[in-house]
Design a protein around this motif. Structure first.
Motif, PDB file in Angstrom:
ATOM      1  N   TYR A  54       0.802  -1.216   0.000  1.00  0.00           N
ATOM      2  CA  TYR A  54       0.000   0.000   0.000  1.00  0.00           C
ATOM      3  C   TYR A  54       0.837   1.270   0.000  1.00  0.00           C
ATOM      4  CZ  TYR A  54      -3.806  -3.218   1.209  1.00  0.00           C
ATOM      5  OH  TYR A  54      -4.708  -4.251   1.206  1.00  0.00           O
ATOM      6  N   ASP A  55       2.072   1.198   0.477  1.00  0.00           N
ATOM      7  CA  ASP A  55       2.932   2.380   0.495  1.00  0.00           C
ATOM      8  C   ASP A  55       3.406   2.760  -0.909  1.00  0.00           C
ATOM      9  OD1 ASP A  55       2.746   2.567   3.243  1.00  0.00           O
ATOM     10  OD2 ASP A  55       4.556   1.376   3.599  1.00  0.00           O
ATOM     11  N   VAL A  56       3.427   1.781  -1.804  1.00  0.00           N
ATOM     12  CA  VAL A  56       3.972   1.987  -3.148  1.00  0.00           C
ATOM     13  C   VAL A  56       2.882   2.070  -4.208  1.00  0.00           C
ATOM     14  CG1 VAL A  56       5.543   1.049  -4.893  1.00  0.00           C
ATOM     15  CG2 VAL A  56       6.040   0.727  -2.455  1.00  0.00           C
ATOM     16  N   LEU A  57       1.804   1.296  -4.005  1.00  0.00           N
ATOM     17  CA  LEU A  57       0.785   1.158  -5.037  1.00  0.00           C
ATOM     18  C   LEU A  57      -0.527   1.810  -4.643  1.00  0.00           C
ATOM     19  CD1 LEU A  57       1.354  -2.597  -5.971  1.00  0.00           C
ATOM     20  CD2 LEU A  57       2.382  -0.574  -7.027  1.00  0.00           C
ATOM     21  N   ASP A  58      -1.138   2.466  -5.617  1.00  0.00           N
ATOM     22  CA  ASP A  58      -2.482   3.000  -5.450  1.00  0.00           C
ATOM     23  C   ASP A  58      -3.456   2.008  -6.068  1.00  0.00           C
ATOM     24  OD1 ASP A  58      -3.960   4.995  -4.300  1.00  0.00           O
ATOM     25  OD2 ASP A  58      -2.931   6.593  -5.384  1.00  0.00           O
ATOM     26  N   ARG A  59      -4.712   2.066  -5.667  1.00  0.00           N
ATOM     27  CA  ARG A  59      -5.660   1.072  -6.146  1.00  0.00           C
ATOM     28  C   ARG A  59      -7.072   1.624  -6.080  1.00  0.00           C
ATOM     29  NH1 ARG A  59      -4.550   0.843  -1.015  1.00  0.00           N
ATOM     30  NH2 ARG A  59      -6.090   0.145   0.526  1.00  0.00           N
ATOM     31  N   ILE A  60      -7.932   1.037  -6.890  1.00  0.00           N
ATOM     32  CA  ILE A  60      -9.364   1.331  -6.797  1.00  0.00           C
ATOM     33  C   ILE A  60     -10.127   0.092  -7.224  1.00  0.00           C
ATOM     34  CG2 ILE A  60      -9.579   2.247  -9.157  1.00  0.00           C
ATOM     35  CD1 ILE A  60     -11.540   4.340  -7.846  1.00  0.00           C
ATOM     36  N   CYS A  61     -11.240  -0.153  -6.575  1.00  0.00           N
ATOM     37  CA  CYS A  61     -12.068  -1.318  -6.872  1.00  0.00           C
ATOM     38  C   CYS A  61     -12.979  -1.009  -8.060  1.00  0.00           C
ATOM     39  CB  CYS A  61     -12.903  -1.706  -5.649  1.00  0.00           C
ATOM     40  SG  CYS A  61     -14.048  -3.073  -5.953  1.00  0.00           S
ATOM     41  N   LEU A  62     -12.895  -1.840  -9.105  1.00  0.00           N
ATOM     42  CA  LEU A  62     -13.730  -1.668 -10.292  1.00  0.00           C
ATOM     43  C   LEU A  62     -14.976  -2.551 -10.259  1.00  0.00           C
ATOM     44  CD1 LEU A  62     -11.058  -1.592 -13.158  1.00  0.00           C
ATOM     45  CD2 LEU A  62     -12.097   0.341 -11.959  1.00  0.00           C
ATOM     46  N   GLY A  63     -14.950  -3.580  -9.457  1.00  0.00           N
ATOM     47  CA  GLY A  63     -16.077  -4.506  -9.421  1.00  0.00           C
ATOM     48  C   GLY A  63     -15.758  -5.687  -8.532  1.00  0.00           C
ATOM     49  N   HIS A  64     -16.596  -6.689  -8.598  1.00  0.00           N
ATOM     50  CA  HIS A  64     -16.434  -7.865  -7.742  1.00  0.00           C
ATOM     51  C   HIS A  64     -16.610  -9.144  -8.555  1.00  0.00           C
ATOM     52  CE1 HIS A  64     -17.441  -4.641  -4.915  1.00  0.00           C
ATOM     53  NE2 HIS A  64     -16.758  -5.337  -4.020  1.00  0.00           N
ATOM     54  N   GLY A  65     -15.950 -10.178  -8.077  1.00  0.00           N
ATOM     55  CA  GLY A  65     -16.130 -11.501  -8.648  1.00  0.00           C
ATOM     56  C   GLY A  65     -16.592 -12.451  -7.559  1.00  0.00           C
TER      57      GLY A  65
ATOM     58  N   VAL B 247      -4.623  -1.302 -10.233  1.00  0.00           N
ATOM     59  CA  VAL B 247      -3.482  -0.986  -9.364  1.00  0.00           C
ATOM     60  C   VAL B 247      -2.391  -0.303 -10.179  1.00  0.00           C
ATOM     61  CG1 VAL B 247      -1.836  -1.940  -7.707  1.00  0.00           C
ATOM     62  CG2 VAL B 247      -4.020  -3.080  -8.072  1.00  0.00           C
ATOM     63  N   TRP B 248      -1.796   0.751  -9.630  1.00  0.00           N
ATOM     64  CA  TRP B 248      -0.715   1.457 -10.310  1.00  0.00           C
ATOM     65  C   TRP B 248       0.216   2.083  -9.277  1.00  0.00           C
ATOM     66  CZ3 TRP B 248      -5.663   3.010  -9.635  1.00  0.00           C
ATOM     67  CH2 TRP B 248      -5.885   4.250  -9.036  1.00  0.00           C
ATOM     68  N   ARG B 249       1.397   2.497  -9.728  1.00  0.00           N
ATOM     69  CA  ARG B 249       2.365   3.116  -8.808  1.00  0.00           C
ATOM     70  C   ARG B 249       1.905   4.521  -8.398  1.00  0.00           C
ATOM     71  NH1 ARG B 249       5.345   0.901 -12.556  1.00  0.00           N
ATOM     72  NH2 ARG B 249       5.609   2.859 -13.681  1.00  0.00           N
ATOM     73  N   LYS B 250       2.010   4.832  -7.139  1.00  0.00           N
ATOM     74  CA  LYS B 250       1.642   6.157  -6.653  1.00  0.00           C
ATOM     75  C   LYS B 250       2.514   7.244  -7.272  1.00  0.00           C
ATOM     76  CE  LYS B 250      -0.291   4.910  -2.151  1.00  0.00           C
ATOM     77  NZ  LYS B 250      -0.206   5.092  -0.681  1.00  0.00           N
ATOM     78  N   SER B 251       3.753   6.893  -7.601  1.00  0.00           N
ATOM     79  CA  SER B 251       4.691   7.893  -8.128  1.00  0.00           C
ATOM     80  C   SER B 251       4.520   8.161  -9.615  1.00  0.00           C
ATOM     81  CB  SER B 251       6.136   7.413  -7.883  1.00  0.00           C
ATOM     82  OG  SER B 251       6.370   6.167  -8.538  1.00  0.00           O
TER      83      SER B 251
END
Length: 303
Positions: free
Chosen positions: A157-168, A276-280
């Protein structure tokens, strides 16, 4: 010699008249005349033949104009490319995509919509498992990943940003001839004695552990006869009658022509589909891709 000298010369060469060129360029005619004189002095040649009314390109001027047209066209193209790249309308996005995630319809629809709306941004799709995607993101060899939340660890979590697009939802894959095919749902007890196929812990430890924990909590542990490293292998084995399989999907739509997905009523296991992608990473093209996927999935970014 500066670019403005070339633009001034091109305008006069096209108009064959200093006055009309000055109007087109919105430059005072005396200043334009002086700039062309400076250019001719620097080149050591006469670019124009001065006539009683207007001017005419000299033989050297005609050749020079042809080259100048090409030079300025290249400059304009370079400016356009730089502006589109800076605004996110040009570039390449390296996208990690696991086989199981690719099966979600909203992912394929989002990718197609982005490709249609941003034709100058190339999407370099890389097939790899979620664990490898996370490593590649950290190493900088991948720009964005599509994974299940089970694969992320607290340290990520310190390096990567994320957002939920849906569920399986985890369901049971059965051959169309199986006794459980066509059922609205099944229970874990009903499949307890069935030879079952599941994910391999070696390649998807977080996913595997969540699945096994949910099975234990349901009160009925499945009889796993084989762990499969990919979703396609699992489905292929189900298709030839090797057993039933645990598959995570966003709908009950069949993943193959002779396989059905049946909800498991007492398992209640869902996974978040994460972008998921890098915060930087501040790439404008990447941000456009993220915005498009968020918009298409109908979710709001975290505040």
């Amino acid at each position: 010699m500066e670019l403005r000298h070339l633009r001034y010369f091109r305008a006069i060469g096209r108009e064959q008249h200093f006055g009309r060129a000055a109007i087109a360029l919105r430059v005072a005619q005396p200043a334009l005349t002086r700039q062309i004189r400076d250019l001719e002095t620097e080149l050591g040649i006469e670019l124009f033949e001065r006539l009683p009314r207007g001017v005419r390109l000299s033989s050297a001027g005609r050749v020079f104009l042809s080259d100048v047209e090409e030079i300025l066209s290249q400059v304009d193209r370079a400016v356009d490319r730089a502006q589109r790249l800076g605004s996110g309308h040009l570039g390449t996005i390296r996208i990690g995509l696991s086989e199981i995630i690719a099966a979600h319809d909203f992912i394929s629809h989002g990718l197609r919509n982005f490709r249609e709306s941003e034709p100058s941004v190339a999407l370099d799709l890389k097939s790899m498992g979620s664990v490898n995607q996370i490593a590649a993101l950290k190493e900088g060899t991948l720009d964005v990943g599509l994974i299940y939340d089970a694969h992320l660890e607290e340290r990520d979590y310190d390096v990567l940003d994320r957002i939920c697009l849906g569920h399986g939802e985890t369901m049971l894959a059965v051959h169309e001839s199986h006794r459980l095919a066509g059922r609205a749902s099944v229970t874990m007890a009903e499949i307890a004695e069935e030879p079952a196929l599941g994910p391999a812990r070696l390649t998807a430890p977080g996913y595997y552990d969540r699945l096994m924990t949910a099975c234990v909590e349901s009160g009925s542990t499945p009889r796993i006869v084989q762990e499969c490293t990919t979703n396609s292998i699992l489905l292929s084995l189900v298709a030839v009658g090797m057993g039933v399989g645990f598959v995570t999907a966003s709908s009950q739509s069949s993943p193959a022509h002779n396989i059905q997905l049946v909800p498991i009523s007492d398992l209640g296991l869902q996974f978040e589909v994460l972008l998921v992608w890098r915060k930087s990473d501040r790439s404008p093209a990447l941000q456009r891709f993220i915005d498009m996927m968020i918009h298409h999935a109908g979710v709001l970014p975290a505040g």
